[in-house]
Design a protein around this motif. Structure first.
Motif, PDB file in Angstrom:
ATOM      1  N   UNK A   6       0.828  -1.206   0.000  1.00  0.00           N
ATOM      2  CA  UNK A   6       0.000   0.000   0.000  1.00  0.00           C
ATOM      3  C   UNK A   6       0.861   1.254   0.000  1.00  0.00           C
ATOM      4  N   UNK A   7       1.930   1.241   0.798  1.00  0.00           N
ATOM      5  CA  UNK A   7       2.811   2.405   0.853  1.00  0.00           C
ATOM      6  C   UNK A   7       3.460   2.673  -0.494  1.00  0.00           C
ATOM      7  N   UNK A   8       3.909   1.622  -1.173  1.00  0.00           N
ATOM      8  CA  UNK A   8       4.533   1.802  -2.489  1.00  0.00           C
ATOM      9  C   UNK A   8       3.529   2.360  -3.488  1.00  0.00           C
ATOM     10  N   UNK A   9       2.277   1.897  -3.435  1.00  0.00           N
ATOM     11  CA  UNK A   9       1.272   2.422  -4.363  1.00  0.00           C
ATOM     12  C   UNK A   9       1.044   3.913  -4.122  1.00  0.00           C
ATOM     13  N   UNK A  10       1.010   4.325  -2.843  1.00  0.00           N
ATOM     14  CA  UNK A  10       0.825   5.739  -2.535  1.00  0.00           C
ATOM     15  C   UNK A  10       2.033   6.578  -2.909  1.00  0.00           C
ATOM     16  N   UNK A  57       2.069  10.479   2.024  1.00  0.00           N
ATOM     17  CA  UNK A  57       1.035   9.835   1.214  1.00  0.00           C
ATOM     18  C   UNK A  57       1.120   8.315   1.363  1.00  0.00           C
ATOM     19  N   UNK A  58       2.331   7.777   1.344  1.00  0.00           N
ATOM     20  CA  UNK A  58       2.496   6.341   1.510  1.00  0.00           C
ATOM     21  C   UNK A  58       2.019   5.851   2.862  1.00  0.00           C
ATOM     22  N   UNK A  59       2.338   6.597   3.914  1.00  0.00           N
ATOM     23  CA  UNK A  59       1.931   6.206   5.261  1.00  0.00           C
ATOM     24  C   UNK A  59       0.411   6.255   5.418  1.00  0.00           C
ATOM     25  N   UNK A  83       8.436   2.249   9.906  1.00  0.00           N
ATOM     26  CA  UNK A  83       9.702   1.783   9.334  1.00  0.00           C
ATOM     27  C   UNK A  83       9.491   1.149   7.959  1.00  0.00           C
ATOM     28  N   UNK A  84       8.446   0.341   7.822  1.00  0.00           N
ATOM     29  CA  UNK A  84       8.178  -0.310   6.532  1.00  0.00           C
ATOM     30  C   UNK A  84       7.833   0.737   5.472  1.00  0.00           C
ATOM     31  N   UNK A  85       7.107   1.777   5.864  1.00  0.00           N
ATOM     32  CA  UNK A  85       6.812   2.854   4.921  1.00  0.00           C
ATOM     33  C   UNK A  85       8.093   3.559   4.485  1.00  0.00           C
ATOM     34  N   UNK A  86       9.006   3.782   5.427  1.00  0.00           N
ATOM     35  CA  UNK A  86      10.298   4.392   5.090  1.00  0.00           C
ATOM     36  C   UNK A  86      11.080   3.507   4.124  1.00  0.00           C
ATOM     37  N   UNK A  87      11.076   2.200   4.350  1.00  0.00           N
ATOM     38  CA  UNK A  87      11.751   1.279   3.444  1.00  0.00           C
ATOM     39  C   UNK A  87      11.085   1.266   2.067  1.00  0.00           C
TER      40      UNK A  87
END
Length: 210
Positions: A18-22, A39-41, A69-73
């Motif tokens: 989801x974060x990558x899509x955003x 936006x990703x978060x 952390x996963x959103x940052x990655x």
């Protein structure tokens, strides 16, 4: 694998997808790194936040830093693979569908664990899966995908029905979750492949000759 571990794994995969899509859509709008991260978060935690508020349980992302952390990655991944990830609409479709499917499963399982009936879990599955995407589209100034003709929330509802069917047949929580996620992704793929869509609701033309 116990249910807690299974739920954590699919949450992390869903969060990344989801974060990558955003972030990918934010890159199309030339957002800076902080804006893209935001936006990703929001895409990753928006649906689950609304779910937890409605269920009156502690917000999931306030109890663990993994989601941040996963959103940052995910942001770092998009930055490093910008050429491959940003230019392809198919990439957006893949990550969006994975996030939608896994968050739908999470919403259903958490709602059932909170003691609510299956019909309520189905609604929460749709909210968990789709609401983050709604917030994402609003932030990037696009019409929310869920309100267009695309097979989106409908896929979540179908996935919830399959989840319930597997439950009634005695399948374990892993089988229930995988069957639900596979249904959501399959319907999204078929909708894209065969250009399937729900009918649009449009105003009835006024006949001025009457």
């Amino acid at each position: 694998m116990d249910s807690t571990t299974f739920l954590f794994i699919i949450e992390m995969i869903g969060t990344a997808a989801a974060a990558i899509s955003g972030i990918r859509l934010a890159a199309n709008k030339s957002f800076d790194w902080f804006g893209a991260y935001t936006v990703g978060l929001v895409t990753a935690i928006g649906g689950g936040t609304l779910r937890d508020v409605l269920l009156d349980i502690p917000l999931f992302w306030m109890q663990s830093a993994w989601y941040l952390a996963v959103t940052a990655m995910s942001l770092a991944t998009v930055i490093m693979l910008r050429r491959q990830l940003v230019r392809s609409d198919r990439i957006l479709f893949i990550f969006d569908s994975i996030g939608l499917a896994l968050f739908c499963v999470i919403g259903i399982q958490k709602t059932i664990a909170a003691g609510y009936p299956m019909w309520g879990a189905a609604v929460m599955g749709v909210i968990t899966g789709a609401f983050g995407g709604v917030l994402r589209d609003i932030l990037i100034n696009e019409a929310p995908l869920i309100f267009s003709k695309d097979i989106y929330a409908t896929a979540c509802l179908a996935g919830a029905l399959v989840y319930w069917l597997v439950m009634l047949l005695g399948g374990g929580y892993v089988c229930q979750g995988l069957a639900c996620a596979a249904t959501v992704i399959l319907l999204r793929v078929l909708a894209l492949r065969y250009n399937l869509a729900l009918p649009s609701l449009s105003a009835i033309p006024v006949n001025n000759n009457k």
